[in-house]
Scaffold this active site. Sequence first.
Site, PDB file in Angstrom:
ATOM      1  N   ASN A   1      41.913  49.814  35.139  1.00  0.00           N
ATOM      2  CA  ASN A   1      40.659  49.781  34.375  1.00  0.00           C
ATOM      3  C   ASN A   1      39.523  50.012  35.373  1.00  0.00           C
ATOM      4  O   ASN A   1      39.164  49.117  36.132  1.00  0.00           O
ATOM      5  CB  ASN A   1      40.512  48.419  33.684  1.00  0.00           C
ATOM      6  CG  ASN A   1      39.189  48.301  32.952  1.00  0.00           C
ATOM      7  OD1 ASN A   1      38.459  49.293  32.804  1.00  0.00           O
ATOM      8  ND2 ASN A   1      38.879  47.098  32.484  1.00  0.00           N
TER       9      ASN A   1
ATOM     10  N   LYS B   1      36.457  50.470  34.717  1.00  0.00           N
ATOM     11  CA  LYS B   1      35.176  49.906  34.239  1.00  0.00           C
ATOM     12  C   LYS B   1      34.064  50.942  34.422  1.00  0.00           C
ATOM     13  O   LYS B   1      34.316  52.137  34.240  1.00  0.00           O
ATOM     14  CB  LYS B   1      34.882  48.585  34.957  1.00  0.00           C
ATOM     15  CG  LYS B   1      36.093  47.636  34.889  1.00  0.00           C
ATOM     16  CD  LYS B   1      35.797  46.243  35.342  1.00  0.00           C
ATOM     17  CE  LYS B   1      37.071  45.405  35.244  1.00  0.00           C
ATOM     18  NZ  LYS B   1      36.880  44.007  35.552  1.00  0.00           N
TER      19      LYS B   1
ATOM     20  N   HIS C   1      37.890  43.438  25.912  1.00  0.00           N
ATOM     21  CA  HIS C   1      37.795  43.002  27.312  1.00  0.00           C
ATOM     22  C   HIS C   1      36.734  41.906  27.409  1.00  0.00           C
ATOM     23  O   HIS C   1      35.709  41.964  26.726  1.00  0.00           O
ATOM     24  CB  HIS C   1      37.441  44.185  28.221  1.00  0.00           C
ATOM     25  CG  HIS C   1      37.632  43.864  29.664  1.00  0.00           C
ATOM     26  ND1 HIS C   1      36.710  43.113  30.374  1.00  0.00           N
ATOM     27  CD2 HIS C   1      38.642  44.142  30.519  1.00  0.00           C
ATOM     28  CE1 HIS C   1      37.169  42.960  31.612  1.00  0.00           C
ATOM     29  NE2 HIS C   1      38.327  43.574  31.723  1.00  0.00           N
TER      30      HIS C   1
ATOM     31  N   GLU D   1      34.485  41.370  29.463  1.00  0.00           N
ATOM     32  CA  GLU D   1      33.130  41.843  29.796  1.00  0.00           C
ATOM     33  C   GLU D   1      32.414  42.302  28.536  1.00  0.00           C
ATOM     34  O   GLU D   1      31.207  42.100  28.389  1.00  0.00           O
ATOM     35  CB  GLU D   1      33.213  42.955  30.862  1.00  0.00           C
ATOM     36  CG  GLU D   1      33.501  42.359  32.240  1.00  0.00           C
ATOM     37  CD  GLU D   1      34.366  43.215  33.143  1.00  0.00           C
ATOM     38  OE1 GLU D   1      34.499  44.424  32.888  1.00  0.00           O
ATOM     39  OE2 GLU D   1      34.924  42.664  34.116  1.00  0.00           O
TER      40      GLU D   1
ATOM     41  N   GLU E   1      43.946  38.086  30.554  1.00  0.00           N
ATOM     42  CA  GLU E   1      42.981  38.197  31.651  1.00  0.00           C
ATOM     43  C   GLU E   1      42.076  36.960  31.654  1.00  0.00           C
ATOM     44  O   GLU E   1      41.072  36.929  30.942  1.00  0.00           O
ATOM     45  CB  GLU E   1      42.118  39.452  31.461  1.00  0.00           C
ATOM     46  CG  GLU E   1      42.886  40.744  31.492  1.00  0.00           C
ATOM     47  CD  GLU E   1      42.038  41.901  32.019  1.00  0.00           C
ATOM     48  OE1 GLU E   1      42.525  42.606  32.897  1.00  0.00           O
ATOM     49  OE2 GLU E   1      40.888  42.062  31.571  1.00  0.00           O
TER      50      GLU E   1
ATOM     51  N   GLY F   1      37.598  39.774  38.973  1.00  0.00           N
ATOM     52  CA  GLY F   1      36.625  40.158  40.000  1.00  0.00           C
ATOM     53  C   GLY F   1      36.232  39.037  40.941  1.00  0.00           C
ATOM     54  O   GLY F   1      35.264  39.162  41.686  1.00  0.00           O
TER      55      GLY F   1
ATOM     56  N   SER G   1      42.068  39.894  39.491  1.00  0.00           N
ATOM     57  CA  SER G   1      42.244  39.861  40.948  1.00  0.00           C
ATOM     58  C   SER G   1      43.659  40.204  41.397  1.00  0.00           C
ATOM     59  O   SER G   1      44.178  39.614  42.357  1.00  0.00           O
ATOM     60  CB  SER G   1      41.800  38.499  41.507  1.00  0.00           C
ATOM     61  OG  SER G   1      40.413  38.321  41.286  1.00  0.00           O
TER      62      SER G   1
HETATM   63  P1  13P Z   1      39.847  42.778  38.739  1.00  0.00           P
HETATM   64  O1  13P Z   1      41.219  43.302  39.031  1.00  0.00           O
HETATM   65  O2  13P Z   1      38.761  43.492  39.483  1.00  0.00           O
HETATM   66  O3  13P Z   1      39.774  41.297  38.856  1.00  0.00           O
HETATM   67  O4  13P Z   1      39.546  43.124  37.178  1.00  0.00           O
HETATM   68  C1  13P Z   1      40.495  42.798  36.222  1.00  0.00           C
HETATM   69  C2  13P Z   1      40.100  43.407  34.934  1.00  0.00           C
HETATM   70  O5  13P Z   1      39.099  43.025  34.351  1.00  0.00           O
HETATM   71  C3  13P Z   1      40.936  44.488  34.403  1.00  0.00           C
HETATM   72  O6  13P Z   1      40.617  44.782  33.091  1.00  0.00           O
END
Ligand code: 13P
Length: 271
Positions: free
Chosen positions: A29, A31, A114, A116, A186, A192, A232
């Site tokens: 992903n 983003k 997601h 976010e 997640e 992150g 992560s």
């Molecule tokens: P990270 O791997 O950067 O923690 O992000 C995970 C994520 O949100 C994948 O959709």
Amino acid sequence: MQKQQILELVRQEVRSAVIARKEFIIAANWKMNKDKNDIIGFLKNLNKEKLENKNKIILFPPYPYLYLLEEQLRYSKALYGMQNIFWETSGAFTGEVSVEMALDFGCKYVIIGHSERRNILMETDEMAGKKVGACLQHGLSPVLCVGENLDERKFSHYKERIKSQIATALSQVDIEKTGKIILAYEPVWAIGTGMNASPEQVEEVHMFIRSVLDSLFGEKAAACIPILYGGSVKTSNVRDIAVAKDVSGFLIGGASLDFDEFKRIISLLDT
Ligand code: 13P
């Protein structure tokens, strides 16, 4: 050789055997990251790799670059999808993108719900449900993201939260369509932050998710739904999490941006 060293060797052998047997989905992903040149470089590198192995690679670029994946991955085993979708087919919905548009660019998957989008853009479980419905109606696979925030984890409310996210988003799904669904666990506190969930935490939640899916669709229909872990994920933790029960793959953010790092993760999940 010390007893500890022998135990560690045995542990590594067992881990390798389990990983060699499992077929993983490795999803990137990206983003709101990368630009045109960067993506062209990544795809060129990816095309040099032999991807004829057991695992499935799926890339999720930002919308404007989908045409590059359509062009460059035509003869590749790697697949791709969109990071979001709107549930209507067309019309006055400024800024939104439909399922037909995803299909037009050869997408097979869509990330839905997601954290976010839930936290920054106020998306709800009901909206996630409509998006899942739109995907399934047109043969796209929704990758439904669920997961608790830090407070819900601290106060042990994470199972309730995850159960209600799944139950609401998948409440209208026809049992015949479960073969298209992918779940992604997640935990918000792991995204992150560099602080991944431990293999034990991942296993506990994945088994819980499996039980929720069983109760929604019955064991047989639910068994084909893969459950990915995201938060992560990196080279140093991916193999430990990969052997946890009911881990069918990974949804990777930061560590999927750099080709060499992503490639290392792919290799670590080969054997
Ligand atoms: P990270 O791997 O950067 O923690 O992000 C995970 C994520 O949100 C994948 O959709």
